[in-house]
Design a protein around this motif. Structure first.
Motif, short mmCIF file in Angstrom:
data_model
loop_
_atom_site.label_atom_id
_atom_site.label_comp_id
_atom_site.label_asym_id
_atom_site.label_seq_id
_atom_site.Cartn_x
_atom_site.Cartn_y
_atom_site.Cartn_z
N ALA A 89 11.80 -4.30 -3.93
CA ALA A 89 10.53 -3.76 -3.46
C ALA A 89 9.51 -3.71 -4.59
O ALA A 89 8.32 -4.00 -4.39
CB ALA A 89 10.73 -2.38 -2.86
N ALA A 90 9.96 -3.35 -5.80
CA ALA A 90 9.06 -3.29 -6.95
C ALA A 90 8.55 -4.69 -7.31
O ALA A 90 7.38 -4.86 -7.68
CB ALA A 90 9.77 -2.66 -8.14
N HIS A 102 19.92 1.68 -2.18
CA HIS A 102 20.59 0.90 -3.22
C HIS A 102 19.59 0.45 -4.29
O HIS A 102 18.46 0.05 -3.96
CB HIS A 102 21.28 -0.31 -2.59
N PRO A 103 19.98 0.48 -5.57
CA PRO A 103 19.06 0.10 -6.66
C PRO A 103 18.50 -1.30 -6.51
O PRO A 103 17.35 -1.56 -6.83
CB PRO A 103 19.94 0.23 -7.91
N SER A 104 19.31 -2.23 -6.01
CA SER A 104 18.82 -3.61 -5.86
C SER A 104 17.66 -3.68 -4.86
O SER A 104 16.76 -4.50 -5.00
CB SER A 104 19.96 -4.52 -5.39
N ARG A 105 17.69 -2.80 -3.88
CA ARG A 105 16.59 -2.78 -2.90
C ARG A 105 15.31 -2.24 -3.54
O ARG A 105 14.22 -2.75 -3.28
CB ARG A 105 16.99 -1.92 -1.70
N LEU A 106 15.46 -1.24 -4.40
CA LEU A 106 14.30 -0.71 -5.12
C LEU A 106 13.70 -1.78 -6.03
O LEU A 106 12.48 -1.94 -6.12
CB LEU A 106 14.70 0.52 -5.93
N ASP A 107 14.58 -2.53 -6.71
CA ASP A 107 14.09 -3.59 -7.60
C ASP A 107 13.34 -4.66 -6.82
O ASP A 107 12.29 -5.15 -7.26
CB ASP A 107 15.26 -4.21 -8.35
N GLN A 145 8.10 -7.16 -5.28
CA GLN A 145 7.18 -7.65 -4.25
C GLN A 145 5.93 -6.79 -4.12
O GLN A 145 5.01 -7.17 -3.41
CB GLN A 145 7.89 -7.72 -2.90
N GLN A 146 5.90 -5.65 -4.79
CA GLN A 146 4.79 -4.71 -4.61
C GLN A 146 3.43 -5.32 -4.93
O GLN A 146 2.48 -5.10 -4.17
CB GLN A 146 5.00 -3.45 -5.46
N PRO A 147 3.25 -6.08 -5.98
CA PRO A 147 1.91 -6.61 -6.24
C PRO A 147 1.36 -7.48 -5.13
O PRO A 147 0.15 -7.57 -4.95
CB PRO A 147 2.11 -7.43 -7.53
N ALA A 148 2.27 -8.13 -4.39
CA ALA A 148 1.80 -9.02 -3.31
C ALA A 148 1.63 -8.30 -1.99
O ALA A 148 1.18 -8.89 -1.03
CB ALA A 148 2.80 -10.17 -3.13
N GLN A 149 1.97 -7.01 -1.95
CA GLN A 149 1.89 -6.26 -0.71
C GLN A 149 0.59 -5.49 -0.64
O GLN A 149 0.07 -5.05 -1.66
CB GLN A 149 3.07 -5.29 -0.56
N VAL A 150 0.09 -5.32 0.56
CA VAL A 150 -1.07 -4.46 0.78
C VAL A 150 -0.53 -3.05 0.99
O VAL A 150 0.23 -2.81 1.92
CB VAL A 150 -1.86 -4.91 2.01
N GLN A 151 -0.90 -2.14 0.14
CA GLN A 151 -0.35 -0.79 0.21
C GLN A 151 -0.91 -0.07 1.44
O GLN A 151 -2.12 0.03 1.63
CB GLN A 151 -0.73 -0.01 -1.06
N GLN A 152 -0.01 0.38 2.27
CA GLN A 152 -0.38 1.10 3.48
C GLN A 152 0.51 2.33 3.57
O GLN A 152 1.60 2.37 3.01
CB GLN A 152 -0.13 0.23 4.73
N PRO A 153 0.05 3.37 4.34
CA PRO A 153 0.90 4.54 4.52
C PRO A 153 2.19 4.15 5.21
O PRO A 153 2.23 3.18 5.97
CB PRO A 153 0.04 5.46 5.42
N ALA A 154 3.27 4.87 4.92
CA ALA A 154 4.56 4.58 5.55
C ALA A 154 4.44 4.71 7.05
O ALA A 154 3.66 5.50 7.57
CB ALA A 154 5.63 5.55 5.02
N ALA A 155 5.21 3.93 7.76
CA ALA A 155 5.17 3.95 9.22
C ALA A 155 5.56 5.32 9.74
O ALA A 155 6.40 6.01 9.14
CB ALA A 155 6.12 2.89 9.79
N LEU A 209 4.17 4.10 -5.97
CA LEU A 209 5.51 3.61 -6.24
C LEU A 209 5.94 2.65 -5.13
O LEU A 209 5.42 2.71 -4.00
CB LEU A 209 6.49 4.77 -6.35
N PRO A 210 6.89 1.77 -5.40
CA PRO A 210 7.31 0.81 -4.36
C PRO A 210 8.02 1.51 -3.20
O PRO A 210 8.73 2.50 -3.39
CB PRO A 210 8.26 -0.12 -5.12
N ASP A 211 7.79 0.98 -2.01
CA ASP A 211 8.45 1.49 -0.81
C ASP A 211 9.70 0.66 -0.58
O ASP A 211 9.64 -0.48 -0.10
CB ASP A 211 7.50 1.39 0.39
N ALA A 212 10.86 1.22 -0.91
CA ALA A 212 12.11 0.45 -0.82
C ALA A 212 12.42 0.01 0.60
O ALA A 212 13.01 -1.04 0.82
CB ALA A 212 13.26 1.29 -1.38
#
Length: 234
Positions: free
Chosen positions: A220-221, A213-218, A223-233, A174-177
């Motif tokens: 992040a979602a 905030h919902p806009s932040r979740l949107d 931009q998710q395809p362009a992000q390299v998924q990494q564990p949360a800091a 899932l996207p990391d907001a």
């Protein structure tokens, strides 16, 4: 300084400020004894920046008043404090079980730094991702994925539920907001969202933590395809 060095210091001061010269033999002796009493533990110079002659010259250049022993002792104490403030005790080389030797080496090192015979030992800072970071540390972090071991992360989860939920969401794809800036409350990446309190005049009175905030979740979602998924800091 011993009496001979004090006499040389007074002779130098007399050349740049004749007011300090004592022509009477008794007065000259008293002046020498007074300065030696007050400056006996102050060196003439050290290998690392201290010079009593320079301190006397600086006072004569910047003050209209006749120099006193305190005008040399005061810069010396500032020199000592500055060096100790920049010093971090290195690990002694002796057996740590020998408490007396351990303490003696620490005291000796501090005394050498304070008296200007050794340079302060700087603590090594933790490297970051900026220029100059240790490549070995970066490689190790890429290998382990996080500076917190999985077992420790699991043990901490009950005490930080918001972070645990975020990490679980990221693990499920899932996207990391918190990876993006919130356009509503202006929270920076990595910071939680905040609720803005607006006063009667329309100005912001303060902020408080709130749900993402919902806009932040949107965002992040999106931009998710362009992000390299990494564990949360950590």
């Amino acid at each position: 300084m011993d009496r001979r060095e004090i006499a040389a210091l007074l002779a130098y001061i007399g050349r740049i400020d004749p007011r300090t010269i004592r022509t009477d033999k008794g007065e000259a002796g008293d002046q020498l004894a007074q300065w030696h009493e007050l400056l006996g533990d102050v060196p003439t110079a050290t290998p690392h920046g201290w010079d009593a002659l320079a301190a006397a010259r600086q006072h004569t250049r910047t003050s209209p008043y006749q120099i006193l022993p305190a005008d040399v002792a005061r810069p010396w104490e500032s020199y000592r404090r500055d060096r100790l403030a920049r010093h971090s005790d290195p690990t002694p080389s002796v057996d740590p079980d020998d408490q007396a030797a351990w303490a003696a080496e620490l005291v000796g090192t501090r005394r050498a730094v304070a008296t200007g015979t050794a340079q302060p030992s700087q603590a090594r800072a933790i490297t970051t991702g900026r220029d100059g970071a240790d490549p070995r540390l970066e490689a190790r972090l890429r290998e382990v994925g996080s500076c917190i071991p999985p077992a420790a992360r699991a043990a901490l989860a009950p005490y930080r539920p918001a972070r645990a939920a975020r990490e679980a969401a990221v693990a499920q794809g899932l996207p990391d907001a918190l990876s993006v800036r919130c356009a509503w409350c202006l929270a920076q990446p990595g910071e939680p969202c905040r609720r803005r309190r607006i006063g009667p005049d329309g100005g912001a009175r303060g902020t408080a933590l709130c749900a993402t905030h919902p806009s932040r979740l949107d965002l992040a979602a999106a931009q998710q395809p362009a992000q390299v998924q990494q564990p949360a800091a950590a």
